[in-house]
Design an enzyme around this catalytic site. Structure first.
Site, short mmCIF file in Angstrom:
data_model
loop_
_atom_site.label_atom_id
_atom_site.label_comp_id
_atom_site.label_asym_id
_atom_site.label_seq_id
_atom_site.Cartn_x
_atom_site.Cartn_y
_atom_site.Cartn_z
NE ARG A 125 -3.56 0.13 2.63
CZ ARG A 125 -4.19 0.33 3.79
NH1 ARG A 125 -4.20 -0.62 4.71
NH2 ARG A 125 -4.79 1.46 4.03
CB VAL B 9 -3.83 5.68 7.04
CG1 VAL B 9 -4.83 5.46 8.17
CG2 VAL B 9 -3.97 4.59 5.99
CG HIS C 27 -9.31 5.50 11.06
ND1 HIS C 27 -10.20 5.23 10.03
CD2 HIS C 27 -10.06 5.60 12.18
CE1 HIS C 27 -11.43 5.16 10.52
NE2 HIS C 27 -11.38 5.39 11.82
CB CYS D 292 14.63 -0.69 21.65
SG CYS D 292 13.02 -1.38 21.24
CG ASN E 147 -20.11 8.01 -1.91
OD1 ASN E 147 -20.01 7.29 -2.90
ND2 ASN E 147 -19.65 7.66 -0.73
C1 BV8 Z 1 -13.20 0.92 17.86
C2 BV8 Z 1 -6.81 2.09 9.33
C3 BV8 Z 1 -13.50 0.49 20.18
C4 BV8 Z 1 -6.01 0.88 9.05
C5 BV8 Z 1 -9.18 1.52 9.55
C6 BV8 Z 1 -20.25 -4.00 14.54
C7 BV8 Z 1 -21.09 -2.93 14.29
C8 BV8 Z 1 -20.62 -1.61 14.36
C9 BV8 Z 1 -19.29 -1.36 14.69
C10 BV8 Z 1 -18.46 -2.42 14.92
C11 BV8 Z 1 -18.93 -3.74 14.85
N1 BV8 Z 1 -17.90 -4.57 15.11
C12 BV8 Z 1 -16.79 -3.81 15.37
C13 BV8 Z 1 -17.13 -2.50 15.28
C14 BV8 Z 1 -16.24 -1.34 15.48
C15 BV8 Z 1 -15.37 -1.15 14.24
C16 BV8 Z 1 -16.24 -0.90 13.02
O1 BV8 Z 1 -16.77 0.16 12.85
N2 BV8 Z 1 -16.34 -1.94 12.17
C17 BV8 Z 1 -17.18 -1.79 10.97
C18 BV8 Z 1 -16.41 -2.33 9.75
C19 BV8 Z 1 -18.47 -2.59 11.20
N3 BV8 Z 1 -14.58 0.03 14.52
C20 BV8 Z 1 -13.40 -0.10 15.16
O2 BV8 Z 1 -12.92 -1.17 15.47
C21 BV8 Z 1 -12.72 1.20 15.54
N4 BV8 Z 1 -12.31 1.11 16.90
O3 BV8 Z 1 -14.39 0.89 17.69
O4 BV8 Z 1 -12.60 0.76 19.10
C22 BV8 Z 1 -12.69 0.58 21.40
C23 BV8 Z 1 -12.90 1.66 22.27
C24 BV8 Z 1 -12.19 1.72 23.43
C25 BV8 Z 1 -11.23 0.73 23.74
C26 BV8 Z 1 -11.00 -0.34 22.84
C27 BV8 Z 1 -11.73 -0.42 21.66
C28 BV8 Z 1 -11.46 1.40 14.70
C29 BV8 Z 1 -11.84 1.63 13.26
C30 BV8 Z 1 -10.59 2.01 12.46
C31 BV8 Z 1 -10.14 0.82 11.68
N5 BV8 Z 1 -9.04 1.24 10.81
N6 BV8 Z 1 -8.14 1.88 8.78
C32 BV8 Z 1 -5.71 0.77 7.59
O5 BV8 Z 1 -6.08 1.68 6.80
O6 BV8 Z 1 -5.09 -0.22 7.22
S1 BV8 Z 1 -10.73 1.47 8.88
C33 BV8 Z 1 -10.71 1.70 7.18
O7 BV8 Z 1 -12.10 1.91 6.85
C34 BV8 Z 1 -10.00 2.95 6.70
O8 BV8 Z 1 -9.51 3.78 7.74
C35 BV8 Z 1 -11.09 3.72 6.00
O9 BV8 Z 1 -10.84 5.04 6.05
C36 BV8 Z 1 -12.26 3.31 6.82
C37 BV8 Z 1 -13.60 3.66 6.27
O10 BV8 Z 1 -13.63 3.22 4.93
P1 BV8 Z 1 -13.90 4.36 3.83
O11 BV8 Z 1 -12.87 5.42 4.00
O12 BV8 Z 1 -15.32 4.77 3.92
O13 BV8 Z 1 -13.57 3.61 2.50
P2 BV8 Z 1 -14.55 2.58 1.77
O14 BV8 Z 1 -13.75 1.83 0.78
O15 BV8 Z 1 -15.37 1.84 2.78
O16 BV8 Z 1 -15.58 3.52 0.99
C38 BV8 Z 1 -15.09 4.30 -0.08
C39 BV8 Z 1 -16.24 5.22 -0.46
O17 BV8 Z 1 -15.78 6.13 -1.46
C40 BV8 Z 1 -17.42 4.49 -1.05
O18 BV8 Z 1 -18.62 5.00 -0.47
C41 BV8 Z 1 -17.36 4.84 -2.54
O19 BV8 Z 1 -18.66 4.93 -3.11
C42 BV8 Z 1 -16.73 6.20 -2.48
N7 BV8 Z 1 -16.01 6.61 -3.69
C43 BV8 Z 1 -15.40 5.82 -4.62
N8 BV8 Z 1 -14.84 6.62 -5.59
C44 BV8 Z 1 -15.08 7.91 -5.22
C45 BV8 Z 1 -15.82 7.91 -4.03
N9 BV8 Z 1 -16.22 9.04 -3.42
C46 BV8 Z 1 -15.90 10.21 -4.00
N10 BV8 Z 1 -15.18 10.30 -5.15
C47 BV8 Z 1 -14.76 9.18 -5.78
N11 BV8 Z 1 -14.06 9.27 -6.93
ZN ZN Z 2 11.82 0.47 20.37
#
Ligand code: BV8
Ligand code: ZN
Length: 244
Positions: free
Chosen positions: A70, A108, A124, A155, A218
């Site tokens: 990536r 990111v 994120h 380290c 979007n």
């Molecule tokens: C947390 C970094 C708690 C790493 C990422 C069940 C139900 C609800 C929630 C949850 C569940 N089970 C678990 C959860 C929580 C979970 C969550 O939300 N899961 C989802 C999937 C169900 N969330 C977490 O775990 C978060 N942490 O809740 O912690 C906690 C609290 C206290 C103590 C301990 C724990 C952490 C979430 C962060 C995860 N990390 N990324 C990496 O990148 O490798 S998430 C990842 O998805 C990316 O960051 C990304 O940004 C994010 C969202 O995705 P999008 O950016 O929306 O991208 P996507 O592809 O989905 O969509 C693209 C869009 O663009 C589309 O709509 C498309 O139509 C559009 N598009 C396409 N082309 C264009 C366009 N738009 C405009 N112009 C274009 N040309």
């Molecule tokens: Zn270190």
């Protein structure tokens, strides 16, 4: 009219503060694959498999190979017209007041930084930061490709990507800034995100409940569309410049 660009342009000129929440979609036109789209990143690697602490603990090399790939793609990418439009929007709004514009990103890839936005909240983390799993040191690492896979700290401990994985809490200071900005926003833009990842996606509802008007940019429908005042159906690289 929910699809009126002139109406939203007018509202953007008149209203402060403005908050923009961005997702992977804003970088799609820079050639960076989205997560859940057709050629999405997750197709081969479902998120629960790779972007988690468990996956990293079990197989740090595989997780780092994915991030190395990536990072090499993102290194070649350039900010597109959508990124640049948000820089211009920040410039115009900041002339109306220092806190008149906040960019909250789930991305990111660092493309908002390279485009020139200043008041940016990274919910994120950042792919160009690494953090030591031993001593906790955080540093910028822009090696492409990584000389050593997986990379290690001076380290001796394993380094991890400076991003937030599923199941991990968001950086408290970033979340605090994003929540405060969303609570006082008059206009909340939601650009290029599928709005399925929480707590980031929840900011739109919080802003709306605090009185903001909501605009979605979007090419596809999102779960937030029904509560939006404007839904602009199209690519951000084309729509955002027309809003300025
Ligand atoms: C947390 C970094 C708690 C790493 C990422 C069940 C139900 C609800 C929630 C949850 C569940 N089970 C678990 C959860 C929580 C979970 C969550 O939300 N899961 C989802 C999937 C169900 N969330 C977490 O775990 C978060 N942490 O809740 O912690 C906690 C609290 C206290 C103590 C301990 C724990 C952490 C979430 C962060 C995860 N990390 N990324 C990496 O990148 O490798 S998430 C990842 O998805 C990316 O960051 C990304 O940004 C994010 C969202 O995705 P999008 O950016 O929306 O991208 P996507 O592809 O989905 O969509 C693209 C869009 O663009 C589309 O709509 C498309 O139509 C559009 N598009 C396409 N082309 C264009 C366009 N738009 C405009 N112009 C274009 N040309
Ligand atoms: Zn270190």
């Amino acid at each position: 009219m929910k699809d009126s660009i002139p109406e939203l342009r007018q509202a953007l000129e008149e209203s402060v503060p403005v908050v923009a929440l961005t997702g992977a979609g804003i970088s799609a036109e820079s050639g960076v694959p989205t997560f859940r789209g057709a050629n999405g990143l997750w197709r081969n690697f479902p998120p629960e498999k790779l972007a988690t602490p468990e996956a990293f603990a079990e197989n740090p090399r595989l997780v780092w190979e994915w991030y190395d790939w990536r990072r090499s793609m993102i290194r070649e990418a350039r900010p597109n017209a959508g990124h640049l439009a948000l820089v211009e929007l920040e410039r115009r709004k900041t002339a109306q007041g220092a806190t008149a514009f906040t960019l909250v990103t789930q991305n990111v890839d660092g493309l908002h930084d390279r485009a020139g936005n200043r008041n940016t909240v990274k919910l994120h983390g950042d792919l160009w930061l690494v953090r030591c799993t031993g001593c906790g040191a955080v540093e910028r690492n822009e090696e492409v490709p990584l000389r050593r896979l997986p990379p290690h700290c001076r380290c001796g401990a394993l380094l991890r990507p400076g991003v937030v994985w599923f199941g991990e809490p968001l950086p408290p200071d970033a979340w605090e800034r994003a929540a405060r900005a969303s609570a006082s926003a008059r206009i909340f833009l939601v650009i290029g995100t599928s709005a399925v990842v929480y707590p980031a996606a929840g900011l739109a509802r919080e802003a709306r409940e605090a009185g903001a008007r909501l605009a979605i940019v979007n090419p596809e429908p999102t779960p937030l569309d029904p509560m939006a005042d404007w839904v602009l159906r199209g690519p951000s690289g084309e729509i955002l410049p027309r809003l300025l």
